[in-house]
Design a protein around this motif. Structure first.
Motif, PDB file in Angstrom:
ATOM      1  N   ALA A 197       0.838  -1.200   0.000  1.00 22.08           N
ATOM      2  CA  ALA A 197       0.000   0.000   0.000  1.00 22.08           C
ATOM      3  C   ALA A 197       0.874   1.251   0.000  1.00 22.08           C
ATOM      4  O   ALA A 197       0.570   2.251  -0.673  1.00 22.08           O
ATOM      5  N   ALA A 198       1.976   1.213   0.766  1.00 24.71           N
ATOM      6  CA  ALA A 198       2.909   2.343   0.778  1.00 24.71           C
ATOM      7  C   ALA A 198       3.562   2.522  -0.591  1.00 24.71           C
ATOM      8  O   ALA A 198       3.758   3.653  -1.060  1.00 24.71           O
ATOM      9  N   PHE A 199       3.910   1.421  -1.263  1.00 23.92           N
ATOM     10  CA  PHE A 199       4.464   1.503  -2.619  1.00 23.92           C
ATOM     11  C   PHE A 199       3.460   2.143  -3.579  1.00 23.92           C
ATOM     12  O   PHE A 199       3.828   2.928  -4.464  1.00 23.92           O
ATOM     13  N   VAL A 200       2.170   1.798  -3.428  1.00 26.10           N
ATOM     14  CA  VAL A 200       1.126   2.367  -4.284  1.00 26.10           C
ATOM     15  C   VAL A 200       1.071   3.886  -4.125  1.00 26.10           C
ATOM     16  O   VAL A 200       0.951   4.634  -5.117  1.00 26.10           O
ATOM     17  N   VAL A 201       1.174   4.366  -2.878  1.00 20.18           N
ATOM     18  CA  VAL A 201       1.188   5.810  -2.626  1.00 20.18           C
ATOM     19  C   VAL A 201       2.470   6.417  -3.172  1.00 20.18           C
ATOM     20  O   VAL A 201       2.448   7.466  -3.840  1.00 20.18           O
ATOM     21  N   GLU A 210      -7.666   7.009  -0.690  1.00 25.12           N
ATOM     22  CA  GLU A 210      -8.214   6.172  -1.762  1.00 25.12           C
ATOM     23  C   GLU A 210      -7.840   4.704  -1.572  1.00 25.12           C
ATOM     24  O   GLU A 210      -8.667   3.809  -1.757  1.00 25.12           O
ATOM     25  N   VAL A 211      -6.596   4.461  -1.162  1.00 27.04           N
ATOM     26  CA  VAL A 211      -6.152   3.083  -0.902  1.00 27.04           C
ATOM     27  C   VAL A 211      -7.008   2.456   0.187  1.00 27.04           C
ATOM     28  O   VAL A 211      -7.524   1.340   0.040  1.00 27.04           O
ATOM     29  N   ASP A 212      -7.168   3.179   1.295  1.00 24.15           N
ATOM     30  CA  ASP A 212      -7.914   2.629   2.428  1.00 24.15           C
ATOM     31  C   ASP A 212      -9.399   2.464   2.112  1.00 24.15           C
ATOM     32  O   ASP A 212     -10.034   1.498   2.562  1.00 24.15           O
ATOM     33  N   GLU A 213      -9.960   3.378   1.346  1.00 20.93           N
ATOM     34  CA  GLU A 213     -11.383   3.260   0.985  1.00 20.93           C
ATOM     35  C   GLU A 213     -11.644   2.019   0.145  1.00 20.93           C
ATOM     36  O   GLU A 213     -12.681   1.364   0.291  1.00 20.93           O
TER      37      GLU A 213
END
Length: 281
Positions: A197-201, A210-213
């Motif tokens: 998820a951190a890589f996506v950001v 958006e990731v968390d939603e």
């Protein structure tokens, strides 16, 4: 039964509160009086907050506080029956703690290692009685989570498992018991989520919200991976990923540079007021 708690951070205080509410006498040990004063303040807030959700019984704040002793003196642990260790996710720090406990605690004391990733068998190798060591990974916030991840080390006996289950049951908690490999089940999997998820950001694919939603609204998770990382502590996540990488030598555990940069910047998550999100502390 007397309980010893090593580490007066968020997890240690959560365990101390749960134990005191179950009518145990608890001794909380940490390095400095400043840390302990902050912990006592946090405990008071947690008890008051918890009382709002327990309408079936009246929680007397002072009664619970009276069952908890805060100290920097390890010698107070000489007669405890059970210790829950919650120190920083660092082998060097934990090694020194268990060397001290080896010299102080009585022979039949059992040790609940509240670690995210470090092998229980490795920790038990320090102890005179490795059969008394078991992993118990409490989830945060402790008082709201009815289930813990238990980890059976190579030498952990059935008696230690039984005594641990009885202790947890008295606090209204169930243990799911798994075998010992670094990261166990929960963190071996969850840290892959948080890291990716951190890589996506970092890669600009989506922002943290958006990731968390997507995880909450599409998968039905109560918290997204980046909210979870902020709650755990970004520094703790980084330490855990480094342990997983060192343990397995598998590139899938390579820590995202963004996480390391956030730690360097002091953005450790909820406990510092800012991580992927901003908080009031």
């Amino acid at each position: 039964m007397k309980i010893g708690i090593i580490g007066a951070g968020v997890m240690g205080i959560g365990v101390a509160q749960s134990a005191a509410e179950a009518n145990y006498n608890v001794t909380v040990i940490d390095l400095t009086e400043q840390i302990l004063q902050h912990a006592e303040s946090l405990l008071y807030k947690n008890i008051k907050f918890n009382s709002l959700f327990q309408k079936q019984k009246t929680i007397e704040v002072q009664d619970i506080k009276d069952k908890i002793t805060f100290s920097t003196d390890y010698d107070l642990l000489q007669d405890v029956d059970l210790i829950v260790e919650n120190t920083t996710e660092s082998w060097e720090i934990k090694k020194e703690v268990y060397k001290k406990l080896n010299l102080i605690c009585k022979k039949d004391c059992i040790y609940l290692v509240n670690t995210s990733c470090i092998s229980i068998t490795k920790i038990a190798s320090i102890m005179h009685t490795p059969s008394n060591v078991i992993g118990v990974h409490f989830m945060n916030p402790v008082h709201l989570k009815p289930t813990v991840e238990g980890i059976r080390g190579y030498h952990t006996t059935e008696d230690t498992i039984h005594r641990t289950k009885e202790f947890l049951s008295s606090m209204g908690k169930e243990m799911v018991l798994v075998n010992d490999y670094p990261g166990f089940v929960s963190n071996r999997i969850s840290h892959l989520f948080m890291n990716e998820a951190a890589f996506v950001v970092q890669d600009g694919v989506a922002d943290p919200k958006e990731v968390d939603e997507i995880f909450k609204k599409c998968y039905g998770h109560k918290m997204g991976p980046l909210e979870t990382a902020d709650l755990i502590g970004i520094d703790t996540v980084v330490n855990s990923l480094e342990i997983l990488y060192e343990s397995y030598q598998d590139p899938k555990f390579r820590c995202c540079p963004l996480l390391k940069k956030m730690v360097d910047a002091g953005l450790h998550g909820k406990k510092t007021g800012e991580g992927f999100y901003k908080y009031t502390i």
